[in-house]
Motif scaffolding. Structure first.
Motif, PDB file in Angstrom:
ATOM      1  N   GLY A 172       0.796  -1.220   0.000  1.00 16.65           N
ATOM      2  CA  GLY A 172       0.000   0.000   0.000  1.00 16.65           C
ATOM      3  C   GLY A 172       0.823   1.262   0.000  1.00 16.65           C
ATOM      4  N   ASP A 173       2.130   1.159   0.275  1.00 14.62           N
ATOM      5  CA  ASP A 173       2.992   2.336   0.278  1.00 14.62           C
ATOM      6  C   ASP A 173       3.185   2.862  -1.142  1.00 14.62           C
ATOM      7  OD1 ASP A 173       3.281   2.324   2.954  1.00 14.62           O
ATOM      8  OD2 ASP A 173       5.369   1.673   3.011  1.00 14.62           O
ATOM      9  N   ILE A 174       3.290   4.168  -1.269  1.00 15.14           N
ATOM     10  CA  ILE A 174       3.566   4.814  -2.547  1.00 15.14           C
ATOM     11  C   ILE A 174       4.781   5.716  -2.360  1.00 15.14           C
ATOM     12  CG2 ILE A 174       2.701   6.409  -4.307  1.00 15.14           C
ATOM     13  CD1 ILE A 174      -0.102   5.395  -3.718  1.00 15.14           C
ATOM     14  N   GLN A 175       5.804   5.507  -3.167  1.00 16.41           N
ATOM     15  CA  GLN A 175       7.070   6.226  -3.022  1.00 16.41           C
ATOM     16  C   GLN A 175       7.436   6.905  -4.334  1.00 16.41           C
ATOM     17  OE1 GLN A 175       9.615   2.977  -2.032  1.00 16.41           O
ATOM     18  NE2 GLN A 175       8.740   2.652   0.002  1.00 16.41           N
ATOM     19  N   GLU A 176       8.071   8.055  -4.218  1.00 17.56           N
ATOM     20  CA  GLU A 176       8.568   8.758  -5.395  1.00 17.56           C
ATOM     21  C   GLU A 176       9.818   8.060  -5.911  1.00 17.56           C
ATOM     22  OE1 GLU A 176       6.951  11.194  -6.797  1.00 17.56           O
ATOM     23  OE2 GLU A 176       5.432  11.307  -5.201  1.00 17.56           O
ATOM     24  N   THR A 177      10.031   8.113  -7.219  1.00 16.89           N
ATOM     25  CA  THR A 177      11.223   7.526  -7.836  1.00 16.89           C
ATOM     26  C   THR A 177      11.900   8.561  -8.708  1.00 16.89           C
ATOM     27  OG1 THR A 177      10.041   6.742  -9.810  1.00 16.89           O
ATOM     28  CG2 THR A 177      10.092   5.263  -7.908  1.00 16.89           C
ATOM     29  N   SER A 178      13.183   8.375  -8.936  1.00 18.11           N
ATOM     30  CA  SER A 178      13.939   9.311  -9.771  1.00 18.11           C
ATOM     31  C   SER A 178      13.568   9.175 -11.236  1.00 18.11           C
ATOM     32  CB  SER A 178      15.446   9.069  -9.589  1.00 18.11           C
ATOM     33  OG  SER A 178      15.776   7.718  -9.910  1.00 18.11           O
ATOM     34  N   GLU A 179      13.008   8.027 -11.619  1.00 20.90           N
ATOM     35  CA  GLU A 179      12.660   7.790 -13.026  1.00 20.90           C
ATOM     36  C   GLU A 179      11.385   8.512 -13.445  1.00 20.90           C
ATOM     37  OE1 GLU A 179      13.095   5.387 -10.811  1.00 20.90           O
ATOM     38  OE2 GLU A 179      15.062   4.563 -11.346  1.00 20.90           O
ATOM     39  N   GLY A 180      10.547   8.898 -12.507  1.00 17.49           N
ATOM     40  CA  GLY A 180       9.303   9.581 -12.847  1.00 17.49           C
ATOM     41  C   GLY A 180       8.085   8.917 -12.246  1.00 17.49           C
ATOM     42  N   PRO A 181       7.701   7.706 -12.719  1.00 20.75           N
ATOM     43  CA  PRO A 181       6.516   7.043 -12.154  1.00 20.75           C
ATOM     44  C   PRO A 181       6.710   6.713 -10.677  1.00 20.75           C
ATOM     45  CG  PRO A 181       7.167   6.023 -14.230  1.00 20.75           C
ATOM     46  CD  PRO A 181       8.280   6.944 -13.839  1.00 20.75           C
ATOM     47  N   GLN A 182       5.646   6.799  -9.909  1.00 17.79           N
ATOM     48  CA  GLN A 182       5.712   6.462  -8.496  1.00 17.79           C
ATOM     49  C   GLN A 182       5.792   4.950  -8.321  1.00 17.79           C
ATOM     50  OE1 GLN A 182       2.041   8.712  -7.624  1.00 17.79           O
ATOM     51  NE2 GLN A 182       3.201   9.802  -6.064  1.00 17.79           N
ATOM     52  N   ARG A 183       6.419   4.527  -7.225  1.00 13.39           N
ATOM     53  CA  ARG A 183       6.545   3.112  -6.909  1.00 13.39           C
ATOM     54  C   ARG A 183       5.411   2.736  -5.953  1.00 13.39           C
ATOM     55  NH1 ARG A 183      11.200   3.189  -4.975  1.00 13.39           N
ATOM     56  NH2 ARG A 183      12.400   2.417  -6.753  1.00 13.39           N
ATOM     57  N   LEU A 184       4.631   1.751  -6.349  1.00 10.72           N
ATOM     58  CA  LEU A 184       3.511   1.277  -5.550  1.00 10.72           C
ATOM     59  C   LEU A 184       3.792  -0.138  -5.083  1.00 10.72           C
ATOM     60  CD1 LEU A 184       0.565   1.377  -4.481  1.00 10.72           C
ATOM     61  CD2 LEU A 184      -0.172   0.628  -6.762  1.00 10.72           C
ATOM     62  N   VAL A 185       3.605  -0.388  -3.795  1.00 10.79           N
ATOM     63  CA  VAL A 185       3.813  -1.718  -3.227  1.00 10.79           C
ATOM     64  C   VAL A 185       2.478  -2.446  -3.223  1.00 10.79           C
ATOM     65  CG1 VAL A 185       4.734  -3.035  -1.289  1.00 10.79           C
ATOM     66  CG2 VAL A 185       5.621  -0.743  -1.762  1.00 10.79           C
ATOM     67  N   VAL A 186       2.413  -3.535  -3.975  1.00 12.59           N
ATOM     68  CA  VAL A 186       1.171  -4.302  -4.117  1.00 12.59           C
ATOM     69  C   VAL A 186       1.371  -5.713  -3.586  1.00 12.59           C
ATOM     70  CG1 VAL A 186       0.455  -2.955  -6.128  1.00 12.59           C
ATOM     71  CG2 VAL A 186       1.767  -5.064  -6.465  1.00 12.59           C
ATOM     72  N   SER A 187       0.288  -6.432  -3.409  1.00 12.41           N
ATOM     73  CA  SER A 187       0.377  -7.811  -2.942  1.00 12.41           C
ATOM     74  C   SER A 187       0.866  -8.699  -4.086  1.00 12.41           C
ATOM     75  CB  SER A 187      -0.991  -8.292  -2.468  1.00 12.41           C
ATOM     76  OG  SER A 187      -1.870  -8.453  -3.575  1.00 12.41           O
ATOM     77  N   PRO A 188       1.382  -9.889  -3.778  1.00 14.84           N
ATOM     78  CA  PRO A 188       1.810 -10.805  -4.849  1.00 14.84           C
ATOM     79  C   PRO A 188       0.697 -11.132  -5.835  1.00 14.84           C
ATOM     80  CG  PRO A 188       2.691 -11.538  -2.735  1.00 14.84           C
ATOM     81  CD  PRO A 188       1.747 -10.407  -2.437  1.00 14.84           C
ATOM     82  N   VAL A 189      -0.530 -11.278  -5.340  1.00 21.17           N
ATOM     83  CA  VAL A 189      -1.653 -11.576  -6.242  1.00 21.17           C
ATOM     84  C   VAL A 189      -1.919 -10.389  -7.160  1.00 21.17           C
ATOM     85  CG1 VAL A 189      -4.130 -12.040  -6.360  1.00 21.17           C
ATOM     86  CG2 VAL A 189      -2.722 -13.230  -4.677  1.00 21.17           C
ATOM     87  N   GLN A 190      -1.886  -9.182  -6.606  1.00 23.54           N
ATOM     88  CA  GLN A 190      -2.096  -7.992  -7.432  1.00 23.54           C
ATOM     89  C   GLN A 190      -0.987  -7.841  -8.465  1.00 23.54           C
ATOM     90  OE1 GLN A 190      -2.301  -5.168  -4.235  1.00 23.54           O
ATOM     91  NE2 GLN A 190      -4.544  -5.109  -4.234  1.00 23.54           N
ATOM     92  N   GLN A 191       0.245  -8.138  -8.062  1.00 23.59           N
ATOM     93  CA  GLN A 191       1.358  -8.041  -9.011  1.00 23.59           C
ATOM     94  C   GLN A 191       1.186  -9.037 -10.154  1.00 23.59           C
ATOM     95  OE1 GLN A 191       5.325  -9.584  -8.085  1.00 23.59           O
ATOM     96  NE2 GLN A 191       6.160  -7.556  -8.541  1.00 23.59           N
ATOM     97  N   LEU A 192       0.753 -10.249  -9.839  1.00 30.67           N
ATOM     98  CA  LEU A 192       0.531 -11.250 -10.876  1.00 30.67           C
ATOM     99  C   LEU A 192      -0.558 -10.789 -11.842  1.00 30.67           C
ATOM    100  CD1 LEU A 192       0.971 -14.023 -12.139  1.00 30.67           C
ATOM    101  CD2 LEU A 192      -0.574 -14.998 -10.421  1.00 30.67           C
ATOM    102  N   ARG A 193      -1.614 -10.201 -11.312  1.00 33.12           N
ATOM    103  CA  ARG A 193      -2.687  -9.708 -12.180  1.00 33.12           C
ATOM    104  C   ARG A 193      -2.202  -8.564 -13.063  1.00 33.12           C
ATOM    105  NH1 ARG A 193      -7.195  -9.653  -7.346  1.00 33.12           N
ATOM    106  NH2 ARG A 193      -7.685 -11.877  -7.387  1.00 33.12           N
ATOM    107  N   LEU A 194      -1.409  -7.679 -12.518  1.00 31.08           N
ATOM    108  CA  LEU A 194      -0.889  -6.552 -13.299  1.00 31.08           C
ATOM    109  C   LEU A 194       0.030  -7.042 -14.420  1.00 31.08           C
ATOM    110  CD1 LEU A 194      -0.206  -4.123 -10.325  1.00 31.08           C
ATOM    111  CD2 LEU A 194      -1.759  -3.654 -12.227  1.00 31.08           C
ATOM    112  N   LEU A 195       0.906  -7.983 -14.094  1.00 28.93           N
ATOM    113  CA  LEU A 195       1.809  -8.531 -15.104  1.00 28.93           C
ATOM    114  C   LEU A 195       1.031  -9.311 -16.167  1.00 28.93           C
ATOM    115  CD1 LEU A 195       4.742  -9.721 -12.799  1.00 28.93           C
ATOM    116  CD2 LEU A 195       4.745  -7.751 -14.352  1.00 28.93           C
TER     117      LEU A 195
END
Length: 430
Positions: free
Chosen positions: A294-317
């Motif tokens: 659930g954490d959202i962090q700024e990144t130097s590349e531009g897009p924000q980094r979002l921490v998701v669950s393993p199931v959510q990551q699998l669905r996104l991929l």
């Protein structure tokens, strides 16, 4: 020695949940009084954003300043607070209390008749129950405040939730209608009639206002789902879809809510927005960083980094892979359409088809299309529609066929939008 108390649990208890936790806490047991116990625990409120178990008998209960009435006829205990109200009021509207009061008491002293033997209610907070009692006891002039700009939305949510739990149907309906009217009154031109920003701020930073806003939206959607209030649910889903484009926080909230309540349309749009606007990682530690879901962090590349669950990551991929493959198939074969009857009579139908094929091959390789990610199928199709509108008369396509070809692109867009939830699923073919 204080007599043990007996907790009462109604059939459709709606236990408070911390913000963005996916689990079903509603018990399935029938209306009943539980056996006596020496101690028990209750769930803390949503506002604490965590589940805290409290041993009730470890504290001496206190009387509520407003709703412990000297002429009351039923003592109720919520958390560590005693309420003394009237059984006639609690028995109205075919409520659970009216049913409970008819249950046989056995040989023991009837509960609810004294502070030593109150009826104990689980799953409510003191504030929620106090708001509920306000609705039962308020004067008409006091109730008029719900129609004014000074409406307390949190209080209305509490009233609707507790009323639904104890089946005060008319009070539940009144509170839900008041919530709906409040949301419709607080609109802005920026959102074309949808409830908006002065209620729910669109901030990219994790401010207290944003946290409160996310919690309020989650509570409203859970309430609408629990009470089967389709109008309120539709209003909140539409609002959340609007807010997603302004903040990754709302996109993540929409993704969690859609998964929790299986809201198909919201799931597809939320997962697509997260996939396109963030770098997503799973919880854990990496390169001296600790990632919490659930954490959202700024990144130097531009897009924000979002921490998701393993199931959510699998669905996104999975969604990324399927959408990229869908584009490759679409790029190779343009959408099909039926030629107009007049095409074969006045035009060379083969030339009409060839002209459409040449246009499609050229525009799917254009700079604007290739500037978008390979999985951004909807974005790429939107660019092609604009290019098609610029095509003008410099074409060997029949006019009616051009209209049919344009419709075929829009039909393809609609088809992909409706199938988005299926792209973001962890099963099936890849």
């Amino acid at each position: 020695m204080e007599s043990p108390v007996t907790p009462f649990v109604p059939v459709d208890e709606f236990s408070p949940e911390p913000d963005m936790v996916i689990e079903d806490q509603r018990p399935q047991s029938p209306l009943r009084k539980r056996a006596r116990h020496s101690s028990f625990s209750v769930t803390a409120s949503e506002s604490g954003h965590s589940r805290v178990m409290v041993s009730e008998e470890s504290k001496d209960p206190v009387r509520d300043d407003t709703y412990y009435m000297t002429d009351g006829s039923c003592v109720l205990r919520v958390q560590n607070t005693l309420f003394n109200v009237h059984r006639t009021i609690l028995s109205k509207d075919q409520s659970f209390f009216g049913c409970m009061f008819t249950l046989p008491q056995g040989e023991s002293k009837e509960e609810g008749m004294s502070d030593d033997q109150p009826i104990v209610l689980h799953g409510d907070t003191v504030e929620e129950f106090r708001h509920f009692l306000w609705a039962l006891y308020a004067l008409p002039s006091e109730l008029m405040i719900v129609r004014s700009p000074k409406t307390d939305l949190s209080r209305l949510i509490d009233i609707a939730k507790v009323s639904s739990k104890y089946t005060f149907k008319s009070t539940e309906t009144w509170a839900l209608d008041a919530i709906q009217e409040y949301l419709e009154r607080n609109t802005s031109p920026l959102f074309s009639g949808n409830p908006l920003i002065r209620i729910f701020p669109t901030l990219n930073t994790r401010s207290s206002a944003l946290l409160e806003s996310e919690g309020q939206i989650a509570r409203l959607i859970r309430l609408a789902q629990m009470c089967s209030h389709s109008r309120l649910l539709d209003t909140m889903v539409q609002l959340l879809q609007k807010l997603m484009s302004d903040s990754l926080h709302y996109s993540y909230l929409a993704m969690v809510i859609a998964d929790e309540f299986n809201i198909r349309d919201l799931r597809g749009a939320a997962y697509l927005q997260v996939m396109q606007t963030s770098v997503f990682v799973c919880p854990g530690e990496s390169n001296s960083h600790t990632y919490v879901e659930g954490d959202i962090q700024e990144t130097s590349e531009g897009p924000q980094r979002l921490v998701v669950s393993p199931v959510q990551q699998l669905r996104l991929l999975s969604g990324y892979h399927r959408l990229a493959k869908a584009w490759e198939r679409l790029r190779a074969v343009p959408p099909q359409f039926d030629h107009a009857p007049s095409c074969g009579a006045t035009w060379h139908q083969h030339g009409c088809t060839q002209s459409w094929t040449d246009f499609w091959k050229e525009k799917t390789k254009s700079e604007g299309v290739l500037s978008l990610g390979s999985a951004n199928v909807l974005g790429r199709l939107a660019i092609i529609v604009k290019e098609f509108d610029k095509w003008g008369s410099a074409t060997y396509m029949h006019h009616d066929c051009k209209s049919a070809a344009r419709r075929s692109i829009h039909e393809k867009v609609k088809q992909i939008q409706e199938a988005l939830p299926d792209y973001f699923s962890e099963g099936g073919e890849y």
